[in-house]
Structures are given as C-alpha cells and as structure tokens.
Write a protein that holds these residues in place. Structure first.
Motif, PDB file in Angstrom:
ATOM      1  N   ASP A 240       2.929   2.898 -16.542  1.00  0.00           N
ATOM      2  CA  ASP A 240       1.723   3.598 -16.114  1.00  0.00           C
ATOM      3  C   ASP A 240       0.598   2.625 -15.754  1.00  0.00           C
ATOM      4  OD1 ASP A 240       0.082   5.712 -15.475  1.00  0.00           O
ATOM      5  OD2 ASP A 240      -0.638   5.989 -17.517  1.00  0.00           O
ATOM      6  N   ASN A 241       0.904   1.688 -14.865  1.00  0.00           N
ATOM      7  CA  ASN A 241      -0.103   0.724 -14.440  1.00  0.00           C
ATOM      8  C   ASN A 241      -0.219   0.760 -12.919  1.00  0.00           C
ATOM      9  OD1 ASN A 241      -1.076  -1.904 -13.417  1.00  0.00           O
ATOM     10  ND2 ASN A 241      -1.268  -2.369 -15.589  1.00  0.00           N
ATOM     11  N   GLN A 242      -1.421   1.145 -12.444  1.00  0.00           N
ATOM     12  CA  GLN A 242      -1.567   1.406 -11.005  1.00  0.00           C
ATOM     13  C   GLN A 242      -1.541   0.149 -10.149  1.00  0.00           C
ATOM     14  OE1 GLN A 242      -3.541   3.210 -13.209  1.00  0.00           O
ATOM     15  NE2 GLN A 242      -2.318   5.063 -12.975  1.00  0.00           N
TER      16      GLN A 242
ATOM     17  N   THR B   2       3.057  16.515 -14.225  1.00  0.00           N
ATOM     18  CA  THR B   2       1.865  16.143 -14.995  1.00  0.00           C
ATOM     19  C   THR B   2       0.831  15.503 -14.086  1.00  0.00           C
ATOM     20  OG1 THR B   2       2.682  13.947 -15.443  1.00  0.00           O
ATOM     21  CG2 THR B   2       3.289  15.666 -17.010  1.00  0.00           C
ATOM     22  N   GLN B   3      -0.404  15.501 -14.609  1.00  0.00           N
ATOM     23  CA  GLN B   3      -1.497  14.896 -13.859  1.00  0.00           C
ATOM     24  C   GLN B   3      -1.210  13.410 -13.593  1.00  0.00           C
ATOM     25  OE1 GLN B   3      -4.172  16.540 -12.703  1.00  0.00           O
ATOM     26  NE2 GLN B   3      -4.759  14.652 -11.664  1.00  0.00           N
ATOM     27  N   GLN B   4      -0.673  12.739 -14.655  1.00  0.00           N
ATOM     28  CA  GLN B   4      -0.420  11.302 -14.544  1.00  0.00           C
ATOM     29  C   GLN B   4       0.592  11.007 -13.445  1.00  0.00           C
ATOM     30  OE1 GLN B   4       1.450   9.623 -18.056  1.00  0.00           O
ATOM     31  NE2 GLN B   4       2.296   8.019 -16.759  1.00  0.00           N
ATOM     32  N   LEU B   5       1.678  11.779 -13.427  1.00  0.00           N
ATOM     33  CA  LEU B   5       2.711  11.546 -12.416  1.00  0.00           C
ATOM     34  C   LEU B   5       2.155  11.813 -11.030  1.00  0.00           C
ATOM     35  CD1 LEU B   5       5.621  10.886 -11.661  1.00  0.00           C
ATOM     36  CD2 LEU B   5       6.122  13.317 -11.811  1.00  0.00           C
ATOM     37  N   TYR B   6       1.383  12.902 -10.927  1.00  0.00           N
ATOM     38  CA  TYR B   6       0.826  13.237  -9.627  1.00  0.00           C
ATOM     39  C   TYR B   6      -0.044  12.094  -9.105  1.00  0.00           C
ATOM     40  CZ  TYR B   6      -1.861  15.326  -5.943  1.00  0.00           C
ATOM     41  OH  TYR B   6      -2.442  15.553  -4.734  1.00  0.00           O
ATOM     42  N   THR B   7      -0.919  11.583  -9.965  1.00  0.00           N
ATOM     43  CA  THR B   7      -1.809  10.491  -9.552  1.00  0.00           C
ATOM     44  C   THR B   7      -0.998   9.278  -9.107  1.00  0.00           C
ATOM     45  OG1 THR B   7      -3.282  11.242 -11.294  1.00  0.00           O
ATOM     46  CG2 THR B   7      -3.799   9.119 -10.273  1.00  0.00           C
ATOM     47  N   ASN B   8      -0.014   8.884  -9.943  1.00  0.00           N
ATOM     48  CA  ASN B   8       0.769   7.699  -9.620  1.00  0.00           C
ATOM     49  C   ASN B   8       1.563   7.866  -8.330  1.00  0.00           C
ATOM     50  OD1 ASN B   8      -0.182   6.333 -11.798  1.00  0.00           O
ATOM     51  ND2 ASN B   8       1.575   6.756 -13.113  1.00  0.00           N
ATOM     52  N   LEU B   9       2.116   9.053  -8.155  1.00  0.00           N
ATOM     53  CA  LEU B   9       2.907   9.322  -6.958  1.00  0.00           C
ATOM     54  C   LEU B   9       2.027   9.259  -5.705  1.00  0.00           C
ATOM     55  CD1 LEU B   9       5.878   9.838  -6.705  1.00  0.00           C
ATOM     56  CD2 LEU B   9       5.433  12.291  -6.635  1.00  0.00           C
ATOM     57  N   ALA B  10       0.825   9.827  -5.819  1.00  0.00           N
ATOM     58  CA  ALA B  10      -0.107   9.799  -4.687  1.00  0.00           C
ATOM     59  C   ALA B  10      -0.460   8.353  -4.342  1.00  0.00           C
ATOM     60  CB  ALA B  10      -1.367  10.595  -5.022  1.00  0.00           C
ATOM     61  N   ILE B  11      -0.733   7.572  -5.381  1.00  0.00           N
ATOM     62  CA  ILE B  11      -1.078   6.165  -5.153  1.00  0.00           C
ATOM     63  C   ILE B  11       0.088   5.441  -4.480  1.00  0.00           C
ATOM     64  CG2 ILE B  11      -1.469   3.968  -6.341  1.00  0.00           C
ATOM     65  CD1 ILE B  11      -3.107   5.509  -8.390  1.00  0.00           C
ATOM     66  N   PHE B  12       1.287   5.715  -4.982  1.00  0.00           N
ATOM     67  CA  PHE B  12       2.492   5.070  -4.458  1.00  0.00           C
ATOM     68  C   PHE B  12       2.672   5.365  -2.964  1.00  0.00           C
ATOM     69  CE2 PHE B  12       7.188   5.384  -3.773  1.00  0.00           C
ATOM     70  CZ  PHE B  12       7.501   4.044  -3.955  1.00  0.00           C
ATOM     71  N   ILE B  13       2.602   6.641  -2.630  1.00  0.00           N
ATOM     72  CA  ILE B  13       2.855   7.039  -1.240  1.00  0.00           C
ATOM     73  C   ILE B  13       1.767   6.500  -0.306  1.00  0.00           C
ATOM     74  CG2 ILE B  13       2.982   9.029   0.312  1.00  0.00           C
ATOM     75  CD1 ILE B  13       4.433  10.477  -2.032  1.00  0.00           C
ATOM     76  N   LEU B  14       0.518   6.603  -0.741  1.00  0.00           N
ATOM     77  CA  LEU B  14      -0.556   6.092   0.106  1.00  0.00           C
ATOM     78  C   LEU B  14      -0.448   4.574   0.284  1.00  0.00           C
ATOM     79  CD1 LEU B  14      -3.532   8.309  -1.100  1.00  0.00           C
ATOM     80  CD2 LEU B  14      -2.252   8.479   1.035  1.00  0.00           C
ATOM     81  N   SER B  15      -0.045   3.884  -0.775  1.00  0.00           N
ATOM     82  CA  SER B  15       0.104   2.428  -0.654  1.00  0.00           C
ATOM     83  C   SER B  15       1.236   2.061   0.299  1.00  0.00           C
ATOM     84  CB  SER B  15       0.384   1.800  -2.017  1.00  0.00           C
ATOM     85  OG  SER B  15      -0.625   2.129  -2.916  1.00  0.00           O
ATOM     86  N   LEU B  16       2.309   2.854   0.264  1.00  0.00           N
ATOM     87  CA  LEU B  16       3.392   2.624   1.228  1.00  0.00           C
ATOM     88  C   LEU B  16       2.848   2.735   2.653  1.00  0.00           C
ATOM     89  CD1 LEU B  16       6.504   4.611  -0.111  1.00  0.00           C
ATOM     90  CD2 LEU B  16       6.300   2.140   0.131  1.00  0.00           C
ATOM     91  N   LEU B  17       2.055   3.791   2.876  1.00  0.00           N
ATOM     92  CA  LEU B  17       1.520   3.992   4.221  1.00  0.00           C
ATOM     93  C   LEU B  17       0.608   2.839   4.627  1.00  0.00           C
ATOM     94  CD1 LEU B  17       0.832   7.841   4.153  1.00  0.00           C
ATOM     95  CD2 LEU B  17       2.698   6.605   5.267  1.00  0.00           C
ATOM     96  N   VAL B  18      -0.202   2.372   3.691  1.00  0.00           N
ATOM     97  CA  VAL B  18      -1.069   1.227   3.987  1.00  0.00           C
ATOM     98  C   VAL B  18      -0.203   0.019   4.345  1.00  0.00           C
ATOM     99  CG1 VAL B  18      -2.679  -0.446   2.994  1.00  0.00           C
ATOM    100  CG2 VAL B  18      -3.006   1.979   2.583  1.00  0.00           C
ATOM    101  N   GLY B  19       0.875  -0.184   3.586  1.00  0.00           N
ATOM    102  CA  GLY B  19       1.766  -1.308   3.844  1.00  0.00           C
ATOM    103  C   GLY B  19       2.381  -1.250   5.229  1.00  0.00           C
ATOM    104  N   PHE B  20       2.832  -0.063   5.630  1.00  0.00           N
ATOM    105  CA  PHE B  20       3.409   0.080   6.976  1.00  0.00           C
ATOM    106  C   PHE B  20       2.359  -0.231   8.035  1.00  0.00           C
ATOM    107  CE2 PHE B  20       6.506   3.254   5.025  1.00  0.00           C
ATOM    108  CZ  PHE B  20       7.574   2.377   5.114  1.00  0.00           C
ATOM    109  N   GLU B  21       1.147   0.253   7.770  1.00  0.00           N
ATOM    110  CA  GLU B  21       0.090   0.159   8.768  1.00  0.00           C
ATOM    111  C   GLU B  21      -0.427  -1.278   8.932  1.00  0.00           C
ATOM    112  OE1 GLU B  21      -1.694   1.623  11.781  1.00  0.00           O
ATOM    113  OE2 GLU B  21      -0.313   2.782  10.544  1.00  0.00           O
ATOM    114  N   VAL B  22      -0.562  -1.978   7.799  1.00  0.00           N
ATOM    115  CA  VAL B  22      -1.192  -3.294   7.833  1.00  0.00           C
ATOM    116  C   VAL B  22      -0.257  -4.324   8.476  1.00  0.00           C
ATOM    117  CG1 VAL B  22      -0.449  -4.294   5.637  1.00  0.00           C
ATOM    118  CG2 VAL B  22      -2.767  -4.689   6.442  1.00  0.00           C
TER     119      VAL B  22
END
Lengths: 470, 106
Positions: A240-242, B2-22
């Motif tokens: 759980d580390n962003q 869970t809230q935690q999973l949702y947050t992490n998943l959102a971060i993960f997917i958005l970071s992937l998109l940033v990676g593709f874009e950059v």
C-alpha cells in the motif's frame, strides 16, 4: 491520517512528479542529463522520507535496521562501483543486471508479505492478487534479465538456444504459473504455493530468453525493464505505497513504448523476437555459399593514400566496431584527418552498435564532437558528395537489397553508402550479417574490402595515413 | 471494492497513461540512456525494502529484508550513476582542450 503521514504522502507525490518530469526532460539531448538528475532527486526525497517515517514510528527492530542498512550499504557500493568502472561497450549488460536485481527486489517484497501473513489464514483478494502478480513478474524478469546479461556479456551463447522438449517445458511452466495463481489467490496461505510460483516464474524467465539471439537482446532487455516496472507497481499494491505504484506504472508504460520504438528502429517486431527470431543469431555464421565473387581486396596502405587525398570522408560504424572496441582508433584516425583539413563525419544508423543509440554513446566517450554524428536522413543527403565511405564492421544497415522486395531486410531504412564515390569496407570476413543474406555493396564497382579486425585494421590505417599526410 | 483498492487502482491506471503519453517518439540516440534512466526509476522499489525491514521480526525475515535492500540498492544507485555517465558524454564542452594527457601525437 497523522500529520506525519500527510506530510509523507505529499513528499511521495512530489517525488513522483520528479520522475515524470525527469522522463519528459530525457527525451531531448540538451535536457536529458538534467532530467535524470531531477528523477534522482525525487528518489533521494522518497528515501529520506521513508527513513524519517521508520524512525518516528519506531516499530522497526534492531535486526531490521541491521538487515536494511547492511543491504543498502553493500548494494550502493556494488552498484556505484560497477556503474563507474564499466567500459561503455559493456553498458547494455550492466543495465540488464540492474534490471534483474530490481525485479528480484520486487519479487522479494511479495514473498515477504505472503510469508508474513498468518499461515493458514484466508487472504483478501486485494492482497493476494497483487502478491501473485508481483512474484510472478518479478521472478520472470529476474531470471530472464540474468540470461540476457549473460548473453550480452558472452557468458551465455548469443545464439538462440533451443533443446528438445523446450516447448513442452514452456507449456508446463505456464500451467504451473496459472495453477500457483489459483492456489495463492483462492486458498489460505501455505508456503509451498509460494515455492511453486517462484520456481515456475524463474523457469519461465529462462525459457523465454534462451531461444532469443544476441542481436535481439536490447529489445528483450527493454521489455523486461517494462516488466520490472509493473512488478514494482504490484509490490506497491502489496505494501500500500503509492510512490511504488506511480513510478512502477510509469516505467511499465514508458518502457513498453520504448521497446516498440527500439524494435521498429531495428525493423523487427516484438512478437517475432519473442517467437525466437529468424536466421541464426549473430554474424559469424559462415554462409559462404552466396559470397559474391568479384570482390576487390585492398590494403591499409592503399586506404591511407585514398584518405590522405580525400576531401569528404564518411565513417560508417557498426556492430563490428563496438564488438572490437575500436572507437578509440576511429577517433584517432578522424582527428588525424580533421587536423589535415579533411571533412570527417559519422553516419550513424539508428541501430548501429549493440543497442539503438549505443554508437553515439561510444563515440561521445572518445570525444567525437556531437555535430559530426549524422543521423540517418542527414547522412543519406551527404553520401553523394562523399569521396570515401569507411564502413567499419557494419553490414545489414548498408545493404542495398533493402530497397528491393522479397528479402529479409526489405524495407529496412539503410544508409545509402553505395552512392558515395568510393567505399572501403573493413570487416573480418565475407560472412553475412544478422539477416543472413549477402550484401551486394561488397561486390560493388566502387567498393574495396579490407579484411581485418576493426581495431587492428584501423591501427594499420592510421599508421599508413600518417605517412601520406606528412 | 474498498476505498484503498479504488485509490491505488486509479493511481495505477492514470500513471500508466502518463507513461504512455510522456514517451512519445524519442530519438534513437537517446534510447539506450532512456532505458537506463527508466531502469533507475523502478529502483524506487528500495522504498519497499524499508517497509518490509520495518515489519521483519525473525531471522528468516531479516534475511529476506537484507536481500531486498541489497538488490534494490544496486538497482537504484547503479542505475542513476550509469545513466548520468552516459548522458554526461553528450554535454561535454565542444572544444575540450584535453590536448591528450599522455602526449599521444607529439
């Protein structure tokens, strides 16, 4: 969220921004170094922050500190010494080694947390799925990158390695990976599920990399690099580390794009490479059958004379130059000619050397001015006014057959060396390049061949040129 | 979810998109340094080594934490160092008056 946690989250966010901007800056030669430093700064911030968190929380035991600090100290010393000392020709295998241990570290986090969970307890999917993915991807990149390192360094044969039953073993490894996934995700934690997942992923990594030829290794290293990014991101889910999730996903995605670009520059498809490639690996594979007959041979002395009376010289370096580590000799020759008022430029094919861009790094290392290195299009506009093209250990990237249809290099962008007034090819033998087809350039009317190792051949040419310039 | 999973998943997917874009088209010259630079960034796994070391409570876990810290430190320290060395070669001053330290052509 405590104040400390809020502060820490902000710092991690800033460090993640540093990575993204760092990668962005690395796309241009002018800002690339700053980009890397910025991303390194982000890394230092993240490490300082996690250290503060551990100290303030005070949960870590003395044994934990010892293990952590000892590991960090030894790792930093080893990594920095290796990175400082490595000759530029050996950089590809070093990057691959760093990638292997990165994947190993990500897998170790998954292993740790799986074992840390109470034995026999049921795991939540939020935990077990990323643990499984982390261990599998980390394991595959660990063993796969080690084989890639070995192939690039010559410890493992660069030729595609195949053995009877390898496909079957591959299939078994894949089934074992899926089976271990079902066990880890669907059943209470038991240590041997973990062992199965680890063994299966390590074996799969080996089997994936062994059948791929040495010339394709750069693309594989880049692909495994992207894999490690994903493994790190899943490790981030596990603990759980962003910051791990962001940086890992960033590398996973950026690495994938980079892999596709590299494969494109080499005129290969990633699917083809993973399927085991065509032909038989690196050059030295004879194929004397199709040798063009009317080949003119020349001598160092003759080349020296030609160079001394030329106006425009184009050096075309290739894999043979990198393999023979002859970059010092070529720079010496170029300096000799430049000092005598002769124009010297380098025509650099995107995939010359051992990796895309590697040739530029090698030449920059021996003080070749950046503006003398001409990329494909610019170089091609200069060949018609070139008196002598000096092709050193390059083959497929100069093959005029690429302009015709129906052969292994068709459609590949090439350097139009054959358009220059005369061509001298320094090469050890008439053997074919990676594509395994003969090169009509070698038997061209304006081409002469000098059969020698790039390094010793250039030394002889330097000596010969000197006497004509005086 | 869970809230935690949702947050992490959102971060993960958005970071992937940033990676593709950059990583839009980059010159071949920079592909090797770029790969090495990206390699250094996943050295962030070193932060994970700290986290597991904080949880370790017996010899087996200490060994695992050590291995994790050792591997991650090689990745991150070596990765940044070698990338910087490669990129440093591109911004060396043009007319470097290194006139050869060991008197090559005197």
């Amino acid at each position: 969220m405590s104040t400390l946690q809020t502060f820490a989250s902000l710092i991690y966010l800033i460090s993640a921004v540093c990575y993204v901007i760092g990668v962005h800056l690395m796309r241009s030669p002018k800002t690339a170094r700053k980009g890397n430093l910025l991303s390194g700064l982000g890394m230092i911030m993240a490490v300082i922050m996690i250290t503060i968190e551990l100290i303030v929380e005070g949960k870590i035991m003395i044994g934990g500190w010892i293990a952590l600090l000892a590991g960090l100290a030894l790792g930093i010393i080893y990594g920095v010494v290796k990175a400082r000392k490595v000759p530029m020709t050996d950089v590809p295998q070093l990057v691959s080694l760093f990638n292997a241990v990165g994947g190993g570290a990500a897998a170790a986090i998954g292993v740790f947390d799986y074992l840390y969970a109470d034995p026999g307890s049921s795991l939540s999917l939020v935990f077990s799925i990323p643990v499984f993915l982390d261990i599998i991807i980390g394991g595959v990149t660990f063993s796969g990158s080690l084989i890639a390192t070995g192939k690039l360094a010559g410890h493992v044969s660069g030729k595609p390695i195949k053995f009877p039953g390898d496909r079957l073993l591959n299939l078994i490894a894949i089934i074992a990976i899926i089976f271990s996934g079902v066990l880890i995700i669907g059943f209470p934690a038991t240590w041997w599920y973990l062992v199965l997942a680890l063994v299966a992923s390590l074996v799969f990594g080996l089997l994936m990399t062994l059948p791929i030829g040495g010339a394709d290794m750069p693309v594989v290293v880049s692909l495994l690099n992207a894999f490690t990014g994903l493994a790190v991101a899943f490790a981030g889910f596990v603990i759980d580390n962003q910051v791990l999730i962001i940086a890992g996903a960033l590398v996973g995605a950026a690495g994938t794009i980079l892999t596709l670009q590299m494969a494109e520059a080499m005129n290969r498809s990633v699917a083809n490479i993973l399927a085991g490639g065509f032909g038989g690996g690196d050059s030295d594979t004879g194929a004397m059958a199709d040798v063009p007959t009317n080949v003119k041979e020349t001598s160092a002395d003759d080349i020296g004379l030609q160079l001394a009376y030329a106006h425009n010289v184009m050096v075309v370096p290739g894999y043979g130059l990198a393999a023979a580590q002859a970059q010092h000799e070529v720079a010496e020759l170029a300096k000799l000619l430049t000092d005598a008022g002769i124009n010297v430029n380098y025509a650099i094919h995107p995939v010359a050397g051992r990796m895309p861009g590697h040739m530029n790094v090698l030449l920059a290392d021996v003080n070749v001015p950046y503006d003398q290195m001409k990329q494909l299009e610019e170089a091609n506009s200069m060949f018609e006014s070139t008196d002598i093209s000096l092709v050193i250990g390059a083959n497929d990237v100069t093959n005029p057959l690429a302009r015709e249809k129906g052969n292994a290099v068709s459609g590949m962008p090439i350097l139009d060396v054959d358009k220059s007034k005369s061509v001298v090819v320094i090469k050890r033998s008439m053997s074919t390049g990676y594509a395994g087809i003969p090169n009509p350039l070698f038997s061209g009317d304006n081409t002469s061949m000098f059969f020698a190792d790039a390094k010793s051949g250039l030394q002889d040419i330097v000596a010969a040129t000197k006497q004509y310039l005086e | 979810m869970t809230q935690q999973l949702y947050t992490n998943l959102a971060i993960f997917i958005l970071s992937l998109l940033v990676g593709f874009e950059v990583m839009s088209k980059i010159p071949a010259t920079l592909q090797t340094p770029m790969m090495s630079g990206a390699n250094a960034i996943h050295g962030v796994v070193v932060v994970g080594a700290f986290v597991v070391a904080a949880e370790a409570n017996n010899v087996g876990f200490y060994v695992l934490a050590f291995v994790c810290a050792f591997f991650a430190a090689i990745n991150v320290a070596g990765g940044y160092t070698v990338t910087d060395r490669m990129l440093g070669m591109f911004d060396r001053p043009k007319n470097d008056t290194h006139k050869k330290d060991d008197g090559g052509e005197q």
